[in-house]
Scaffold this motif. Sequence first.
Motif, PDB file in Angstrom:
ATOM      1  N   ASP A 124       0.849  -1.122  -0.033  1.00 27.45           N
ATOM      2  CA  ASP A 124      -0.001  -0.099  -0.079  1.00 27.45           C
ATOM      3  C   ASP A 124       0.865   1.163   0.013  1.00 27.45           C
ATOM      4  O   ASP A 124       2.168   1.337   0.143  1.00 27.45           O
ATOM      5  N   GLY A 125       0.352   2.531  -0.140  1.00 24.50           N
ATOM      6  CA  GLY A 125       1.022   3.726  -0.161  1.00 24.50           C
ATOM      7  C   GLY A 125       1.792   3.960   0.972  1.00 24.50           C
ATOM      8  O   GLY A 125       3.061   4.577   0.964  1.00 24.50           O
ATOM      9  N   THR A 126       1.267   3.623   2.237  1.00 21.73           N
ATOM     10  CA  THR A 126       2.259   4.045   3.482  1.00 21.73           C
ATOM     11  C   THR A 126       3.275   2.966   3.485  1.00 21.73           C
ATOM     12  O   THR A 126       4.344   3.809   3.738  1.00 21.73           O
ATOM     13  N   GLN A 127       3.261   1.985   2.908  1.00 25.98           N
ATOM     14  CA  GLN A 127       4.424   1.106   2.861  1.00 25.98           C
ATOM     15  C   GLN A 127       5.379   1.369   1.802  1.00 25.98           C
ATOM     16  O   GLN A 127       6.812   1.318   1.915  1.00 25.98           O
ATOM     17  N   VAL A 128       4.997   2.105   0.742  1.00 25.38           N
ATOM     18  CA  VAL A 128       5.980   2.812  -0.351  1.00 25.38           C
ATOM     19  C   VAL A 128       6.664   3.718   0.239  1.00 25.38           C
ATOM     20  O   VAL A 128       7.906   3.794   0.237  1.00 25.38           O
ATOM     21  N   LEU A 129       6.121   4.717   0.930  1.00 30.08           N
ATOM     22  CA  LEU A 129       6.641   5.867   1.682  1.00 30.08           C
ATOM     23  C   LEU A 129       7.750   5.401   2.523  1.00 30.08           C
ATOM     24  O   LEU A 129       9.019   6.001   2.676  1.00 30.08           O
ATOM     25  N   ALA A 130       7.512   4.299   3.478  1.00 27.38           N
ATOM     26  CA  ALA A 130       8.337   3.867   4.355  1.00 27.38           C
ATOM     27  C   ALA A 130       9.304   3.172   3.666  1.00 27.38           C
ATOM     28  O   ALA A 130      10.594   3.346   3.975  1.00 27.38           O
ATOM     29  N   ALA A 131       9.217   2.423   2.821  1.00 22.02           N
ATOM     30  CA  ALA A 131      10.371   1.813   1.853  1.00 22.02           C
ATOM     31  C   ALA A 131      11.316   2.944   1.428  1.00 22.02           C
ATOM     32  O   ALA A 131      12.393   2.582   1.128  1.00 22.02           O
ATOM     33  N   VAL A 132      10.735   3.659   0.662  1.00 21.30           N
ATOM     34  CA  VAL A 132      11.604   4.741   0.327  1.00 21.30           C
ATOM     35  C   VAL A 132      12.474   5.582   1.227  1.00 21.30           C
ATOM     36  O   VAL A 132      13.761   5.829   0.948  1.00 21.30           O
ATOM     37  N   ALA A 133      11.884   5.914   2.203  1.00 19.31           N
ATOM     38  CA  ALA A 133      12.489   6.614   3.192  1.00 19.31           C
ATOM     39  C   ALA A 133      13.629   5.645   3.964  1.00 19.31           C
ATOM     40  O   ALA A 133      14.702   5.996   4.581  1.00 19.31           O
ATOM     41  N   GLY A 134      13.353   4.365   3.903  1.00 23.21           N
ATOM     42  CA  GLY A 134      14.355   3.400   4.891  1.00 23.21           C
ATOM     43  C   GLY A 134      15.064   2.323   3.917  1.00 23.21           C
ATOM     44  O   GLY A 134      16.002   1.624   4.593  1.00 23.21           O
TER      45      GLY A 134
END
Length: 225
Positions: free
Chosen positions: A47-57
Amino acid sequence: MSEQSEQREKQRKLRVVVADDQAAVREPLAAVLGLSDDIDVVAAAADGTQVLAAVAGAGPVDVVLMDLRMPVMDGTEATRRLSEEHPQVAVVVLTTFADDDSILAALSAGARGYLTKNAGRQDIVRAIRAAAAGQSVLDREVQDRLLATVRTKVPAPGGELPGDMTPREREVLTLIGKGLPNRAIAEQLFISEATVKTHINNLFAKAGIRDRADAVRRAIAAGLA
């Protein structure tokens, strides 16, 4: 940049995040992309929240291959957030939806490419490479729908273009307006793809064009396509 630095840059794999809420799609897609010599799938997201977390981490990320219809945060909102928070990350949409609203919403949010899930592996790989290089890639079906939509919304021909555009730049813009990719433009004008890219960069700068979708709109508004 030194010769050694340039060589390392050429050898560096593109770091990609694959986002799709269906594991049956996400996992095989990540595995297939990982077979390419120049692509490293560094994370997968549901989902989109996991995308943002993946890009950040996940360290540096070059491209996110983004589904649109996902729970918690959809792909369009995730694309918008990435454009604001991580503008260096290119988004290529890969979805089953090719309706006008989905296409325009994703492109407006900042997506650099838009493919349907009918696209083959090589089409997806080419789109990832192009997006990482700053180019826009649209599926043929998406191009056709975008052109049809724009034609119903732009004013009659006569939109102004900068007076300092060269005849060749105008030719390139005309062909972009007709939906041709860089390779087809190069073949039609008997020039190299590198030269096409140079003309595109110049005309985008002169005309204040943001991306390829904006170029299509400008070409149609000016009566070139």
